[in-house]
Design an enzyme around this catalytic site. Structure first.
Site, PDB file in Angstrom:
ATOM      1  N   HIS A  92       7.557  -7.887 -26.001  1.00  0.00           N
ATOM      2  CA  HIS A  92       8.061  -8.520 -24.774  1.00  0.00           C
ATOM      3  C   HIS A  92       7.669  -7.683 -23.560  1.00  0.00           C
ATOM      4  O   HIS A  92       7.746  -6.454 -23.612  1.00  0.00           O
ATOM      5  CB  HIS A  92       9.586  -8.660 -24.838  1.00  0.00           C
ATOM      6  CG  HIS A  92      10.059  -9.556 -25.951  1.00  0.00           C
ATOM      7  ND1 HIS A  92      10.205  -9.109 -27.249  1.00  0.00           N
ATOM      8  CD2 HIS A  92      10.381 -10.870 -25.966  1.00  0.00           C
ATOM      9  CE1 HIS A  92      10.607 -10.118 -28.019  1.00  0.00           C
ATOM     10  NE2 HIS A  92      10.726 -11.204 -27.252  1.00  0.00           N
ATOM     11  N   ASP A 150       6.066 -11.913 -24.922  1.00  0.00           N
ATOM     12  CA  ASP A 150       6.888 -13.084 -24.615  1.00  0.00           C
ATOM     13  C   ASP A 150       7.846 -12.814 -23.452  1.00  0.00           C
ATOM     14  O   ASP A 150       8.128 -11.671 -23.107  1.00  0.00           O
ATOM     15  CB  ASP A 150       7.750 -13.461 -25.826  1.00  0.00           C
ATOM     16  CG  ASP A 150       6.929 -13.997 -26.994  1.00  0.00           C
ATOM     17  OD1 ASP A 150       5.689 -13.886 -26.962  1.00  0.00           O
ATOM     18  OD2 ASP A 150       7.546 -14.525 -27.936  1.00  0.00           O
TER      19      ASP A 150
HETATM   20 ZN   LIG Z   1      11.418 -15.158 -26.233  1.00  0.00          ZN
END
Ligand SMILES: [Zn+2]
Ligand SMILES: *[C@@H]1O[C@H](CO)[C@@H](O)[C@H](O)[C@H]1NC(C)=O
Ligand SMILES: *[C@@H]1O[C@H](CO)[C@@H](O)[C@H](O)[C@H]1NC(C)=O
Length: 270
Positions: A203, A56
């Site tokens: 991430h 993400d």
């Molecule tokens: Zn996020």
């Protein structure tokens, strides 16, 4: 908070709010290539021996190196991207987005600017967050994602209703890498995998991203589990990952969109 606790809590709250959660067994009545769009939260993969690798908040300065790594391991991933985040504009990452698609990865939405937990945003704001990024991705790479992951995983029944045209993805294997603690994230990954977790949250914006991804890919290899995109880990063919501009509903997408945008993208090569 350990993911277990978080998961139990989320599940509990989910039940309280009567938000349906998507399970493997629900697949029987929706069909293999038609994932549920209406008021469903997808948090687990369904294809055996696969794990959905999902990153993400990018694209970011580590993304290119992550793509090298994925290539090296022959793994695929889904990138839940933002238009603006960490002070970066997605415009400057056009070539990274192109490479993601060309390498067989999936691009999905994480909203335009990550500003809102969508359960707290108005209907209009939710749609603005989605369409602003969709339009930008359409501009940059000619693709409008049908998959999204809500910022901070915040969901509500109303938000799911507003987002009925998207697959709303959460996670059941949270690496909890936000704090940037590599050892902690490794143990979260190990524990999560041990407990049958299959849909990863990590991430590509953290400086531990490459080390953590290397660790995850090594572990998956050791356990003979294939790292794939979220679409692939749900058995959903690539042509369902994107839609054409102006298409509001998946049904109309399937009816009208004889030339699917993914094929077109591959053909024109960009
Ligand atoms: Zn996020
Ligand atoms: C927001 O969307 C929900 C779900 O579609 C709807 O029930 C509600 O009335 C909408 N709220 C407003 C203020 O339009
Ligand atoms: C690894 O998994 C594949 C299918 O995912 C299977 O065909 C193969 O036999 C497995 N190998 C080992 C060593 O378990």
């Amino acid at each position: 908070m350990k993911f277990n606790t978080l998961f139990t809590l989320t599940t509990f709250i989910g039940h309280l709010a009567a938000i349906p959660t998507y399970h493997n067994s629900d697949f029987s009545h929706v069909g293999i290539s038609s994932l549920p769009y209406d008021k469903q939260i997808i948090s687990a993969c369904t294809e055996p021996n696969t794990v959905g690798l999902a990153f993400d908040d990018g694209p970011h300065i580590y993304t290119d190196q992550l793509l090298d790594l994925l290539h090296q391991y022959g793994a695929k991933a889904t990138f839940f991207v933002n238009g603006v985040n960490y002070g970066h504009q997605i415009d400057s990452y056009k070539s990274v987005l192109q490479r993601e698609v060309k390498d067989g990865h999936q691009i999905a939405s994480h909203t335009w600017d990550h500003k809102w937990e969508l359960d707290k945003a108005s209907n209009e704001t939710i749609m603005w967050e989605m369409t602003t990024l969709d339009d930008k991705l359409d501009d940059l790479i000619g693709l409008r994602p049908t998959y999204m992951r809500p910022p901070n995983l915040a969901t509500s029944e109303r938000m799911l209703d507003v987002l009925k045209d998207y697959h709303v993805i959460t996670t059941n294997l949270n690496t909890d890498d936000s704090g940037g603690n590599l050892d902690w994230s490794k143990s979260c990954f190990d524990d999560g995998l041990e407990e049958g977790g299959s849909l990863i949250l990590a991430h590509d914006t953290k400086d531990i991203a490459i080390d953590l991804a290397t660790y995850m890919l090594d572990m998956l290899k050791e356990k003979n589990i294939t790292g794939v995109t979220v679409g692939d880990c749900l058995g959903d063919p690539k042509e369902n990952w994107y839609r054409k501009a102006g298409d509001d509903f998946r049904d109309s997408f399937l009816l009208q969109n004889k030339e699917n945008p993914y094929e077109k993208y591959i053909k024109t090569g960009l």
